[in-house]
Design a protein around this motif. Structure first.
Motif, PDB file in Angstrom:
ATOM      1  N   SER A 133       0.976  -1.116  -0.224  1.00  9.79           N
ATOM      2  CA  SER A 133       0.070   0.039  -0.002  1.00  9.79           C
ATOM      3  C   SER A 133       0.983   1.228  -0.051  1.00  9.79           C
ATOM      4  N   TYR A 134       0.300   2.164  -0.763  1.00  8.98           N
ATOM      5  CA  TYR A 134       1.347   3.413  -0.987  1.00  8.98           C
ATOM      6  C   TYR A 134       0.296   4.674  -0.608  1.00  8.98           C
ATOM      7  N   LEU A 135       1.096   5.698  -0.191  1.00 12.67           N
ATOM      8  CA  LEU A 135       0.167   6.853   0.463  1.00 12.67           C
ATOM      9  C   LEU A 135      -0.009   7.754  -1.046  1.00 12.67           C
ATOM     10  N   ARG A 136      -1.209   8.122  -1.293  1.00 13.14           N
ATOM     11  CA  ARG A 136      -1.597   8.708  -2.721  1.00 13.14           C
ATOM     12  C   ARG A 136      -1.413  10.416  -2.204  1.00 13.14           C
ATOM     13  N   THR A 137      -1.955  10.540  -1.124  1.00 13.89           N
ATOM     14  CA  THR A 137      -2.198  11.891  -0.866  1.00 13.89           C
ATOM     15  C   THR A 137      -1.940  12.427   0.632  1.00 13.89           C
ATOM     16  N   CYS A 138      -1.860  13.342   1.079  1.00 13.45           N
ATOM     17  CA  CYS A 138      -2.014  13.756   2.358  1.00 13.45           C
ATOM     18  C   CYS A 138      -3.455  14.805   2.602  1.00 13.45           C
ATOM     19  N   GLN A 139      -3.985  15.089   1.575  1.00 13.13           N
ATOM     20  CA  GLN A 139      -5.038  15.743   1.746  1.00 13.13           C
ATOM     21  C   GLN A 139      -6.231  15.004   1.644  1.00 13.13           C
ATOM     22  N   ASP A 140      -6.753  14.824   3.003  1.00 15.08           N
ATOM     23  CA  ASP A 140      -8.016  13.964   3.172  1.00 15.08           C
ATOM     24  C   ASP A 140      -9.378  14.517   2.568  1.00 15.08           C
ATOM     25  N   PRO A 141      -9.773  13.509   1.316  1.00 15.58           N
ATOM     26  CA  PRO A 141     -10.900  13.987   0.578  1.00 15.58           C
ATOM     27  C   PRO A 141     -12.332  13.397   1.250  1.00 15.58           C
ATOM     28  N   LEU A 142     -12.036  12.964   2.724  1.00 17.22           N
ATOM     29  CA  LEU A 142     -13.218  12.371   3.299  1.00 17.22           C
ATOM     30  C   LEU A 142     -14.735  12.936   3.030  1.00 17.22           C
ATOM     31  N   GLN A 143     -14.562  14.265   3.301  1.00 18.92           N
ATOM     32  CA  GLN A 143     -15.930  14.881   3.323  1.00 18.92           C
ATOM     33  C   GLN A 143     -16.698  14.776   1.752  1.00 18.92           C
ATOM     34  N   ALA A 144     -15.669  14.931   0.692  1.00 19.22           N
ATOM     35  CA  ALA A 144     -16.247  14.925  -0.522  1.00 19.22           C
ATOM     36  C   ALA A 144     -17.079  13.252  -0.797  1.00 19.22           C
ATOM     37  N   VAL A 145     -16.144  12.400  -0.324  1.00 18.16           N
ATOM     38  CA  VAL A 145     -16.798  10.877  -0.277  1.00 18.16           C
ATOM     39  C   VAL A 145     -18.057  10.833   0.320  1.00 18.16           C
ATOM     40  N   LEU A 146     -18.024  11.278   1.706  1.00 18.55           N
ATOM     41  CA  LEU A 146     -19.334  11.384   2.407  1.00 18.55           C
ATOM     42  C   LEU A 146     -20.481  11.879   1.737  1.00 18.55           C
TER      43      LEU A 146
END
Length: 216
Positions: free
Chosen positions: A71-84
């Protein structure tokens, strides 16, 4: 049922702790994350819990899971709100979004696809075919790979990224439909027809077939 609650709680806790480590810079973008056994020891949880937490992070776009590689880190910007926000859309809103995003991207794919794209699409479709009349989860997993490769064949990174975020909504819709509506071979055959239209570089036909599939 009670036996599942602690497991879900542990997964949520693991996701929260890993998200915190990502946001505080423990790992750099593009860096390979520690293996499941290492993370399990560090957090004092089972490998299965780590695996489920990693899937949640992959769904949210923070992590990329590469089969056989880690597993690799893709970004440090959490897009959780958009996903929710996407997860809260209604079935009709999901269909509208798919028409706008998926059908148009598939039209572009028909114009821009490469021979390598076609090989990947054929492989994904073949994998889906083996599960269409079998296990729902296995089929949905394979079908999402096929649809993502359709979008990727448009060679527009923004569209590809948007669809990765939206794929959770597509997955939920597929599972809901397959659990309530008898499976129709003609519906699955539309996938092959879309691929054939893309091979022929017929953008309008590919888009029309895509819209039919979304409404099926």
């Amino acid at each position: 049922m009670s036996s599942e609650l602690p497991r879900r709680s542990l997964v949520e806790l693991a996701v929260e702790r890993m998200r915190e480590r990502i946001l505080q810079g423990d790992w750099q973008v593009g860096e390979r994350l520690p293996t499941e056994p290492v993370l399990a020891v560090e957090m004092g949880i089972s490998r299965n819990t780590v695996r489920e937490a990693m899937r949640v992070l992959a769904f949210s776009g923070l992590v990329e899971i590469r089969q056989g590689d880690g597993s690799y880190l893709r970004t440090c910007q959490d897009p959780l709100q958009a996903v929710l926000a996407m997860s809260r859309c209604t079935p009709e809103q999901a269909r509208e979004t798919r028409h706008i995003l998926e059908s148009e991207a598939i039209g572009l794919a028909a114009l821009r696809r490469t021979d390598e794209d076609l090989r990947g699409l054929r492989e994904a479709l073949q994998a889906s075919a083996g599960h269409f009349h079998g296990d729902v989860n296995a089929y949905v997993s394979c079908d999402l790979v096929f649809h993502q490769r359709l979008i990727d064949a448009a060679h527009n990174p923004a569209l590809s990224e948007l669809y990765r975020y939206f794929s959770g909504v597509v997955s939920a819709a597929l599972q809901r439909n397959m659990a309530t509506v008898p499976r129709c071979q003609a519906t699955f055959d539309l996938h092959g027809q879309i691929l054939a239209a893309i091979e022929q570089r017929d953008a309008e036909l590919a888009k029309r077939l895509s819209r039919t599939l979304i409404e099926s």
